[in-house]
Design a protein around this motif. Sequence first.
Motif, mmCIF file in Angstrom:
data_model
loop_
_atom_site.group_PDB
_atom_site.id
_atom_site.type_symbol
_atom_site.label_atom_id
_atom_site.label_comp_id
_atom_site.label_asym_id
_atom_site.label_seq_id
_atom_site.Cartn_x
_atom_site.Cartn_y
_atom_site.Cartn_z
ATOM 1 N N UNK A 61 -69.054 -36.370 33.766
ATOM 2 C CA UNK A 61 -69.621 -37.509 34.487
ATOM 3 C C UNK A 61 -68.539 -38.456 35.003
ATOM 4 N N UNK A 62 -67.609 -38.803 34.136
ATOM 5 C CA UNK A 62 -66.599 -39.771 34.583
ATOM 6 C C UNK A 62 -65.617 -39.118 35.558
ATOM 7 N N UNK A 63 -65.303 -37.861 35.322
ATOM 8 C CA UNK A 63 -64.312 -37.210 36.188
ATOM 9 C C UNK A 63 -64.881 -36.990 37.591
ATOM 10 N N UNK A 64 -66.122 -36.512 37.702
ATOM 11 C CA UNK A 64 -66.642 -36.260 39.049
ATOM 12 C C UNK A 64 -66.952 -37.567 39.774
ATOM 13 N N UNK B 240 -63.553 -38.260 41.147
ATOM 14 C CA UNK B 240 -63.270 -37.325 42.250
ATOM 15 C C UNK B 240 -63.993 -37.798 43.525
ATOM 16 N N UNK B 241 -65.221 -38.321 43.336
ATOM 17 C CA UNK B 241 -66.010 -38.759 44.494
ATOM 18 C C UNK B 241 -65.262 -39.848 45.265
ATOM 19 N N UNK B 242 -64.498 -40.645 44.530
ATOM 20 C CA UNK B 242 -63.729 -41.723 45.135
ATOM 21 C C UNK B 242 -62.483 -41.177 45.851
ATOM 22 N N UNK B 243 -61.929 -40.119 45.311
ATOM 23 C CA UNK B 243 -60.655 -39.621 45.809
ATOM 24 C C UNK B 243 -60.768 -38.548 46.901
ATOM 25 N N UNK B 244 -61.924 -37.883 46.933
ATOM 26 C CA UNK B 244 -62.068 -36.773 47.885
ATOM 27 C C UNK B 244 -62.874 -37.238 49.102
ATOM 28 N N UNK C 286 -60.020 -30.015 28.639
ATOM 29 C CA UNK C 286 -61.109 -29.737 29.566
ATOM 30 C C UNK C 286 -60.543 -29.709 30.972
ATOM 31 N N UNK C 287 -60.694 -28.563 31.612
ATOM 32 C CA UNK C 287 -60.265 -28.431 32.998
ATOM 33 C C UNK C 287 -61.441 -28.782 33.892
ATOM 34 N N UNK C 288 -61.173 -29.502 34.971
ATOM 35 C CA UNK C 288 -62.234 -29.869 35.924
ATOM 36 C C UNK C 288 -61.706 -29.679 37.330
ATOM 37 N N UNK C 289 -62.449 -28.938 38.134
ATOM 38 C CA UNK C 289 -61.956 -28.660 39.476
ATOM 39 C C UNK C 289 -63.050 -28.897 40.507
ATOM 40 N N UNK C 290 -62.620 -29.139 41.731
ATOM 41 C CA UNK C 290 -63.562 -29.305 42.848
ATOM 42 C C UNK C 290 -63.103 -28.409 43.992
ATOM 43 N N UNK D 72 -69.084 -22.264 36.051
ATOM 44 C CA UNK D 72 -69.238 -22.578 37.469
ATOM 45 C C UNK D 72 -70.386 -23.584 37.520
ATOM 46 N N UNK D 73 -70.061 -24.846 37.842
ATOM 47 C CA UNK D 73 -71.061 -25.922 37.772
ATOM 48 C C UNK D 73 -71.910 -26.012 39.027
ATOM 49 N N UNK D 74 -71.597 -25.183 40.007
ATOM 50 C CA UNK D 74 -72.334 -25.279 41.264
ATOM 51 C C UNK D 74 -72.149 -26.666 41.865
ATOM 52 N N UNK D 75 -73.244 -27.206 42.426
ATOM 53 C CA UNK D 75 -73.155 -28.553 43.031
ATOM 54 C C UNK D 75 -73.928 -29.585 42.201
ATOM 55 N N UNK D 76 -74.299 -29.215 40.965
ATOM 56 C CA UNK D 76 -75.120 -30.115 40.131
ATOM 57 C C UNK D 76 -74.483 -31.484 39.930
ATOM 58 N N UNK D 77 -73.227 -31.478 39.526
ATOM 59 C CA UNK D 77 -72.563 -32.764 39.260
ATOM 60 C C UNK D 77 -72.181 -33.468 40.561
ATOM 61 N N UNK D 78 -71.824 -32.681 41.561
ATOM 62 C CA UNK D 78 -71.476 -33.284 42.854
ATOM 63 C C UNK D 78 -72.668 -34.066 43.404
ATOM 64 N N UNK D 79 -73.879 -33.527 43.218
ATOM 65 C CA UNK D 79 -75.087 -34.233 43.679
ATOM 66 C C UNK D 79 -75.330 -35.484 42.842
ATOM 67 N N UNK D 80 -75.126 -35.374 41.532
ATOM 68 C CA UNK D 80 -75.377 -36.523 40.662
ATOM 69 C C UNK D 80 -74.389 -37.661 40.937
ATOM 70 N N UNK D 81 -73.179 -37.330 41.321
ATOM 71 C CA UNK D 81 -72.143 -38.373 41.469
ATOM 72 C C UNK D 81 -71.646 -38.515 42.899
ATOM 73 N N UNK D 82 -72.415 -37.926 43.817
ATOM 74 C CA UNK D 82 -72.143 -38.082 45.239
ATOM 75 C C UNK D 82 -70.709 -37.662 45.590
ATOM 76 N N UNK D 83 -70.313 -36.546 45.062
ATOM 77 C CA UNK D 83 -68.987 -35.991 45.361
ATOM 78 C C UNK D 83 -69.113 -35.140 46.619
ATOM 79 N N UNK D 84 -68.860 -35.786 47.760
ATOM 80 C CA UNK D 84 -69.025 -35.097 49.047
ATOM 81 C C UNK D 84 -67.708 -35.060 49.794
#
Length: 489
Positions: free
Chosen positions: A114-117, A120-124, A160-164, A231-243
């Motif tokens: 949650x905190x990482x994505x 990421x939403x801010x940086x990407x 914990x590795x986290x990638x986008x 493979x998290x798919x887009x689940x977290x990206x949708x929750x945290x608006x990582x676009x």
Amino acid sequence: MADEKKLTPRAEDFSAWYNELVLKAELADYAPVRGCMVIRPNGYGIWERMQQALDAMFKETGHVNAYFPLFIPQSYLQKEAQHVEGFAPETAVVTHGGGKELEEPLVVRPTSETIIYSMFAKWVQSYRDLPVLMNQWANVVRWELRTRLFLRTLEFLWQEGHTAHATHDEAEEEARKMLGVYRDFMEGWMAMPVVTGRKTESEKFAGALRTYCLEAMMQDNRALQAGTSHNLGQNFARAFDLTFQSESGSMEYAWNTSWGVSTRMIGGLIMTHSDDTGLLVPPLLAPIELVIVPIYRKEEERSRVLEAAERIKRSLGEWERRAPNRLRIEIDAREGITPGAKYYHWELRGIPLRLELGPRDLEKNQGILVRRDNREKRPVSLDTIGEEVEDLLELIQESLLISARERRERHSIRKPISYDQFRQLMEGEGAFVYAGWCGDGACEAAVKEETKATIRCLPDEEFQSAETPRHCLKCGGSAAEEALWARAY
Ligand SMILES: [Zn+2]
């Protein structure tokens, strides 16, 4: 000394053996808070070596380290819960700070998606910012009710590795790649063979599209999940608006992966290799690879033997084939302890090689090398000891993997068995059973309820049986997949 009392044999009570070993080998101890553990230097030394090896492997595959905070706003987890059905971590929550009630409670991180994505939403912004390949070494807290040292504790250490990524396929490739990195580490460094595969819908991480895992067989024939890659798919990206803005200009959600291994691996290491005498650490992970035990009776012998021990330690340390990866050596020069008691002390702690050095050996310009794994003793000339030690350490590392793999195969069942036979097996000595599954979650749940065995994974092709099973283990209907069933930690 507490040392002198023998461990409960594995065959008598595997679980008592494990607990006693962890305490007596001074790997860990119970902490004042229920379910927490103190990792003592003998255990932490193994973890440090695990970390160093894995960290180098992550960096070789293009990842960089970062650190995200321990405290996570509770609303972040609620946001996740709205998107990710079934996500209910056993969390610890901070409600007070500085003597005042907080406006928003803070969750002590159970995992950092949650905190990482959200960051990421801010940086990407654009596809040019992708992929993001990050790792963090940290501690996490899960409020577990039933705990065991290293295997399940309230707080544990992990990475914990986290990638986008821009596409599903890139995320999928990353999740599979890191599964391979873990496998290389577990087999190459831990000498612990693993079966890799995919988790079923009911066993996967709730937030993931697909969860891949590594399953190792412990000496009581139960499985230990040693690591996972999602493979998290887009689940977290949708929750945290990582676009991100794609190459064609459209706004799209990123695709994420996360992957982790923890101090649980130390539990796996213990239950893979150790014996009724104590711990057995594969040389690559041993904080000490060789212990020199000087043997003497008279004062004159003492100084002569100790001097020789120091000389050998120095020459092995500077030995060309090993430098700069110096051999890790300890001389046990403690007074008032018999050589026999020293042997036991180091055998209990799993040091792979011992050099016994006495006055009569020195007259012959030799020492006696003793392997921890099979107790084999051999005299070695002090002129060639460097090569002998290095060769033996490599041999021990290899034979540990080979014997663990042989043990696993001896207790793996690939021929069709009836459900009754399966049930008896799970209640008795246990096994890895490769059998068909119709794909129905009801069969999976019934097996779990009736036998406490679960589908550890749907094994990767390499681990599948030559003859594909035709019938579901439970209902006898036609099998959609081959599954690996076992009781697990
Ligand atoms: Zn079925």
